[in-house]
Design a protein around this motif. Structure first.
Motif: not given
Ligand code: PLP
Length: 366
Positions: A79-81, A126-129, A99-101, A117-118
């Motif tokens: 997941v992207i933060v 799976k997701a972006i927060i 896993k935190v990205v 981001i890309e």
């Protein structure tokens, strides 16, 4: 003059009888957990946002975690933060085993740098927060475009941005789902911990409600194992009493920010940016200074309390040392963490107080 960083007492004094009445109703009806008052607040907040589903829960951190669980995000997922936020934004990801990205900060808006981001997306993402940090919406058009291209979920972290607007859309209604915190110091704050999830997805709202109440929607029928994350009746009733004032308080914050900006325009400081088409709701008014420690001490001596949001970028916290990040991985977040300074900001702040803060700050700069 004594100017606290936040002043929850002066807000309480302005609505004391409404708050006291709300609390006493809950007590006389012994409606302590979830139930009637949580249900009323959910409907009112849904109407405020113009969204189909609001599910109340115990706090903002839980609302993020409940959403990740409801979307079945866990082991093996990424997941992207953003690199600069409060730790809840990333903590929820580890809590569900994913896993935190981290992605670096945009140099002017302080929100996630969408241009980066890309390159952080993998087959496991799976997701972006995105976080509407300090009250400024993240660049949601670009985030939604990237998410749809890569089939990712977008969960907005609205903890600092109740009522913020991005190109005509109120935050909390733009992504697939969103999280709100009602921690006392937030723009809409309870008198203890509280939070909620918002979404137009009925299935997700159903799942979140179930997980937050021991996997059950009906007494003694546990469809699955869940957990306990419910909103207190007292907090819900307080939030219902405060919600009708939110618009006025938000306008006052925006007005106070404009006063700060007009007084500081010629200071040479980097001031908050309000991108075209955005309504920034100024949970925080953040400037950047050199010698921050010195500035903070001088302001404190003059009776002015300030804050830092945040002194260490998330990837560089001890909690994430196992990820092996170095400052050069996040050059913007790293360069800002020693410079950002949050000035006193709340609806009740007077122009005279703002002038005093600006005068004392200007003295520190010269
Ligand atoms: C406050 C906050 C949260 C968490 O809220 P709690 O109600 O304190 O759990 C999450 N994200 C951000 C950006 C916050 O500022």
């Amino acid at each position: 003059m004594n100017i606290p960083f936040v002043d929850l007492a002066s807000q309480y004094n302005s609505i004391q009888s409404e708050i006291n009445g709300a609390i006493s109703n809950v007590i006389s009806e012994t409606a302590f957990i979830g139930g009637k008052y949580a249900g009323i607040f959910e409907k009112e907040f849904a109407k405020y946002l113009n969204i189909n589903h609001v599910v109340s829960c115990a706090n903002g951190t839980d609302s993020l975690e409940l959403l990740l669980k409801a979307y079945n995000i866990g082991n093996g997922d990424e997941v992207i933060v953003p690199a600069n936020s409060w730790i809840s934004t990333s903590e929820c990801i580890s809590s569900v085993g994913a896993k935190v990205v981290f992605v670096d900060t945009h140099p002017q808006s302080y929100t996630i740098d969408v241009s980066q981001i890309e390159k952080n997306i993998t087959p496991k993402t799976k997701a972006i927060i995105p976080v509407h940090l300090y009250g400024c919406p993240a660049d949601m058009d670009e985030i939604m475009r990237i998410a749809s291209k890569h089939e990712l979920l977008v969960i907005e972290d609205c903890a600092q941005a109740h009522g913020a607007i991005y190109k005509g859309k109120i935050v909390g209604t733009i992504g697939h789902a969103a999280s709100f915190s009602f921690y006392p110091g937030k723009n809409l704050g309870a008198y203890g911990d509280a939070g909620c999830v918002t979404t137009n997805d009925e299935n997700i709202s159903f799942k979140v409600r179930m997980i937050a109440n021991h996997g059950s929607l009906k007494k003694h029928e546990h469809i699955m194992e869940g957990r306990n994350s419910r909103m207190d009746g007292i907090q819900a009733a307080i939030l219902s009493a405060k919600l009708p004032h939110l618009k006025k308080w938000t306008e006052a914050r925006i007005q106070n920010a404009a006063i700060y900006t007009s007084f500081l325009e010629k200071s040479g400081l980097q001031l908050p940016l309000i991108p075209e088409g955005y309504q920034h709701v100024f949970h925080l008014y953040v400037v950047q200074v050199n010698n921050r420690l010195d500035v903070q001490q001088k302001l404190k001596a003059a009776g002015i309390e300030t804050g830092i949001h945040y002194p260490t970028a998330l990837p560089l916290l001890k909690a994430y040392q196992h990820l092996g990040h170095v400052p050069s991985d996040f050059p913007v977040a790293f360069s800002q963490m020693d410079r950002v300074l949050s000035l006193p900001m709340y609806a009740e702040l007077t122009e005279q107080q703002i002038k005093f803060v600006v005068d004392e700050l200007t003295k520190c700069l010269n």
